[in-house]
Design an enzyme around this catalytic site. Structure first.
Site, mmCIF file in Angstrom:
data_model
loop_
_atom_site.group_PDB
_atom_site.id
_atom_site.type_symbol
_atom_site.label_atom_id
_atom_site.label_comp_id
_atom_site.label_asym_id
_atom_site.label_seq_id
_atom_site.Cartn_x
_atom_site.Cartn_y
_atom_site.Cartn_z
ATOM 1 N N ASP A 193 3.850 9.792 -10.266
ATOM 2 C CA ASP A 193 5.073 10.183 -9.546
ATOM 3 C C ASP A 193 6.287 10.160 -10.474
ATOM 4 O O ASP A 193 6.295 9.473 -11.483
ATOM 5 C CB ASP A 193 5.441 9.147 -8.463
ATOM 6 C CG ASP A 193 4.378 8.961 -7.435
ATOM 7 O OD1 ASP A 193 3.583 9.875 -7.246
ATOM 8 O OD2 ASP A 193 4.391 7.871 -6.827
HETATM 9 N N1 URA Z 1 0.103 5.587 -7.027
HETATM 10 C C1 URA Z 1 1.366 5.916 -6.697
HETATM 11 O O1 URA Z 1 1.844 5.602 -5.639
HETATM 12 N N2 URA Z 1 2.080 6.620 -7.596
HETATM 13 C C2 URA Z 1 1.598 6.988 -8.809
HETATM 14 O O2 URA Z 1 2.306 7.617 -9.595
HETATM 15 C C3 URA Z 1 0.291 6.615 -9.123
HETATM 16 C C4 URA Z 1 -0.441 5.916 -8.207
#
Ligand code: URA
Length: 208
Positions: free
Chosen positions: A76
């Site tokens: 993310d």
């Molecule tokens: N889980 C999440 O919530 N975000 C990420 O970027 C990776 C795993």
């Protein structure tokens, strides 16, 4: 290499960019593909370009001229840590295929305490977006100044999975960093820096 004489033993070569000749004969590279580990900082997205003009992971790879280098899975915008990129489509496919996803390990910080029953719920699986998550490994590392720090290993790669798992036990993730993909570790790589994987690391990923 690239028209210059190299005398230093152990000079590293990027097979995709560098041309190596010995006595005038081009040396064909064993490695056809490029495999990179990037320490993705938070505040950038894991796609080629963004309609909102936000930074992307490619802004940290501007000196690499390799076509079709794509991220293996996603992190993310607000998540930092280990991101693999490669132009080896077979490897990307096998590492991200839902039937046998490789284990990914994260350091997670959440506000508030994490009592044993919440840890147990996370380990057993919680329902996110209507579907229960696989079993996961969860270890509480410390609780200090109102913040719990944990290590979490999951074997799926669902959208915002770790954040949603903690939402399911009423905790908000305030820091998320991926520290390992299988046995590959981020180690001492600096935030925003990248390195080429070693032959052993590539062989390991292909063996999974
Ligand atoms: N889980 C999440 O919530 N975000 C990420 O970027 C990776 C795993």
């Amino acid at each position: 290499m690239n028209g210059k004489v190299v005398t230093e033993l152990g000079t590293s070569v990027n097979p995709a960019n560098d041309s190596v000749t010995v006595d005038g004969v081009r040396v064909k590279s064993v490695a056809e593909y490029t495999y990179i580990m990037l320490y993705k900082p938070k505040g950038c997205i894991t796609t080629v370009n963004d309609e909102l003009g936000r930074k992307t992971v490619y802004d940290y790879l501007t000196d690499i001229d390799v076509p079709h280098l794509v991220p293996v899975g996603r992190l993310d915008y607000d998540t930092e840590g280990l991101l693999l990129l490669t132009n080896d489509g077979d490897l990307t496919f096998s590492l991200t295929h839902p039937s046998h996803e490789v284990e990914k390990t994260y350091i997670v910080k959440v506000e508030g305490e994490m009592p044993e029953h919440k840890l147990a719920q996370l380990r057993k699986g919680v329902v996110i977006d209507g579907v229960k998550t696989n079993r996961s490994r969860v270890k509480l590392l410390e609780y200090k100044d109102g913040i719990s720090r944990l290590r979490v290993s999951i074997t799926e790669g669902r959208n915002r999975q770790v954040r949603k798992m903690f939402e399911a036990v009423e905790r908000e993730v305030i820091f998320l960093k991926r520290i390992a993909v299988g046995e590959l570790r981020l180690g001492g790589l600096a935030r925003g820096a990248y390195r080429y994987l070693t032959d052993a690391e590539i062989a390991y990923l292909k063996s999974l």
